[in-house]
Design a protein around this motif. Structure first.
Motif, PDB file in Angstrom:
ATOM      1  N   GLN A  11      -5.851  16.956 -25.741  1.00  0.00           N
ATOM      2  CA  GLN A  11      -5.886  15.885 -24.743  1.00  0.00           C
ATOM      3  C   GLN A  11      -5.355  14.621 -25.401  1.00  0.00           C
ATOM      4  O   GLN A  11      -5.710  14.313 -26.543  1.00  0.00           O
ATOM      5  CB  GLN A  11      -7.303  15.664 -24.233  1.00  0.00           C
ATOM      6  N   GLN A  17      -6.977   7.453 -11.812  1.00  0.00           N
ATOM      7  CA  GLN A  17      -7.430   6.669 -12.958  1.00  0.00           C
ATOM      8  C   GLN A  17      -6.985   5.219 -12.781  1.00  0.00           C
ATOM      9  O   GLN A  17      -5.782   4.941 -12.748  1.00  0.00           O
ATOM     10  CB  GLN A  17      -6.845   7.214 -14.257  1.00  0.00           C
ATOM     11  N   ARG A  61      -3.460  16.601 -20.428  1.00  0.00           N
ATOM     12  CA  ARG A  61      -4.166  17.721 -21.070  1.00  0.00           C
ATOM     13  C   ARG A  61      -3.141  18.832 -21.178  1.00  0.00           C
ATOM     14  O   ARG A  61      -2.620  19.305 -20.165  1.00  0.00           O
ATOM     15  CB  ARG A  61      -5.380  18.147 -20.247  1.00  0.00           C
ATOM     16  N   VAL A  71      -6.594   9.130 -19.550  1.00  0.00           N
ATOM     17  CA  VAL A  71      -6.037  10.421 -19.950  1.00  0.00           C
ATOM     18  C   VAL A  71      -4.558  10.454 -19.567  1.00  0.00           C
ATOM     19  O   VAL A  71      -4.207  10.320 -18.395  1.00  0.00           O
ATOM     20  CB  VAL A  71      -6.791  11.585 -19.277  1.00  0.00           C
ATOM     21  N   GLU A  96      -4.934  10.440 -24.875  1.00  0.00           N
ATOM     22  CA  GLU A  96      -5.452   9.298 -24.122  1.00  0.00           C
ATOM     23  C   GLU A  96      -4.852   8.000 -24.650  1.00  0.00           C
ATOM     24  O   GLU A  96      -4.411   7.929 -25.803  1.00  0.00           O
ATOM     25  CB  GLU A  96      -6.970   9.227 -24.231  1.00  0.00           C
TER      26      GLU A  96
END
Length: 457
Positions: A136, A172, A156, A153, A138
């Motif tokens: 992942q 987000q 992924r 994020v 970020e």
């Protein structure tokens, strides 16, 4: 992706509406090169700084920042691996509903202050993720008013699709900035708010009780503040050269693999990616392609589509996922960035490095294309003696028709502008010079010089 509105376009329209403007998001994505000979290099013209890249890739880089259970590994291609798990976590895959346990460790980069306080940032990464592992990525930052963002994020990712479904994450926002598929964007650039600094965080996952590990060789971000513009200044031609790049048409795959967005116009990005992967002498093995229907031509394009597919975006046009796919081949690096001009592209072509560019236009704005598009990827492979752009355009009826020559001034404008009028007369957005660059892990001196000149190394 000629002639179709993408989910990236729809998301951007929502962002523009929130900011009180009318715009779309950046456009969606729809033979081995010989070592370059010496070509005279013109003196570069001064260009305002609008783009700043920072990539962590050296052993020193991986030993910097904050390591929580990760370890830097030296060697010809230094990287970051999972050493001692920080703990276990249960992850529910939103696309399968399956909950699985994973061991994990983290690495957080030092705070980076880009030379360009940014309205947008796009992360990209190069990694190997054996079956039973995934990562992942970020991003968190500090605004120009001193306040902080949350951790967003940015992806992924796994090179395969048996452990998790490769995905971006929607919805987000902190009310000031949002993540739209693969792009962090300040909601209202006119307010003067900018991303003044940022960090990236990697979380490496593996099946509990194993010694498996992802290996990350490169992670970073392109930060940019490209001014609104309907036109860009014309550049003077500076190079006549054409690279020999394989030609693949996305349209020979119409209707193939609906689970990966149905081929055709939706596959401009992976088709372009596959062309350049093969230019550098890499390609999937026969075993890799065993899943593809043997009746389909160019099965490697189907393979690229499957391995760039974003299950949230529901398409193959996620920019960092395409870069990560290319870098999954031995010895290849890949980044997502913006270039400032056709002069930058000439610098790369001179050194033997083709580029994948993102643009949007009405049919009448690009002579000879024969279509209009809200977002499309094509591969720039050279320039004619008159300075016109030679492109492998996957939006062609067959492989033989892929090589196109587009007028320099038209092509320059549709690629570099940030605002345009669509067929309905509405003001929508352009990509502002977005491109993918794929290049060897050990570039030649000429290639290294060119990559430094465009701000990637």
């Amino acid at each position: 992706m000629p002639g179709s509105a993408s989910r990236r376009t729809v998301l951007a329209a929502a962002l523009a509406a929130a900011a009180g403007t009318s715009a779309t998001a950046p456009a969606a994505a729809s033979e081995r090169g010989a070592a370059p000979g010496p070509v005279p290099e013109p003196a570069p013209a001064p260009t305002p700084e609008t783009v700043a890249n920072r990539f962590w890739s050296t052993y020193t880089d991986w030993r910097s920042g904050d390591a929580e259970g990760t370890r830097a590994v030296a060697g010809p291609r230094p990287g970051l691996v999972l050493d001692t798990p920080l703990g276990r976590t249960d992850h529910t895959d939103p696309h399968t509903g399956t909950t699985s346990a994973w061991e994990y460790a983290r690495w957080t980069s030092p705070v980076h202050v880009p030379a360009v306080p940014a309205t947008e940032a796009i992360a990209s990464w190069n990694a190997r993720t054996p079956a039973g592992t995934w990562i992942q990525v970020e991003l968190s930052g500090t605004y120009s008013d001193g306040t902080d963002t949350p951790w967003f994020v940015m992806g992924r990712w796994a090179s395969g699709d048996t452990d998790i479904r490769r995905t971006s994450v929607d919805d987000q926002t902190d009310g000031r900035s949002s993540v739209w598929t693969d792009t962090f964007a300040v909601d209202d650039p006119a307010s003067g708010l900018r991303l003044a600094a940022y960090r990236l965080r990697l979380t490496l996952h593996r099946r509990p009780g194993t010694t498996l590990t992802p290996t990350v060789w490169r992670v970073g971000a392109m930060a940019s503040d490209v001014p609104d513009r309907f036109t860009v200044p014309a550049s003077a031609p500076g190079l006549a050269r054409e690279l020999t790049v394989p030609r693949y048409s996305q349209n020979t795959h119409v209707g193939q693999y609906p689970e990966y967005d149905n081929g055709g116009e939706a596959w401009c990005s992976p088709t372009s990616s596959q062309m350049i992967v093969e230019y550098w002498g890499r390609r999937p093995s026969a075993g890799d392609l065993a899943w593809v229907n043997p009746d389909y031509a160019d099965p490697q394009v189907c393979h690229a589509a499957r391995h760039t597919y974003d299950h949230q975006y529901q398409g193959c046009g996620n920019w960092p996922f395409n870069a990560a796919y290319a870098a999954s081949y031995p010895g290849l690096n890949a980044v997502v960035t913006r270039l400032r001009s056709l002069t930058d592209l000439e610098t790369l072509i001179r050194a033997g490095i083709p580029a994948i560019t993102s643009q949007s236009f009405r049919k009448e704005e690009l002579t000879g294309a024969g279509y209009g598009t809200s977002g499309h990827l094509m591969t720039v492979i050279g320039f004619t003696a008159d300075g016109d752009v030679i492109a492998n355009d996957p939006a062609s009826p067959d492989n033989e028709a892929v090589r196109r020559v587009y007028l320099r001034r038209e092509w320059e404008n549709i690629w570099l502008r940030t605002k345009r009028y669509n067929a309905s007369g509405k003001v929508v957005s352009g990509t502002g010079g977005v491109c993918y660059l794929y290049f060897p892990d050990r570039p030649t001196p000429a290639q290294r010089k060119a990559l430094r000149a465009v701000g990637v190394l």
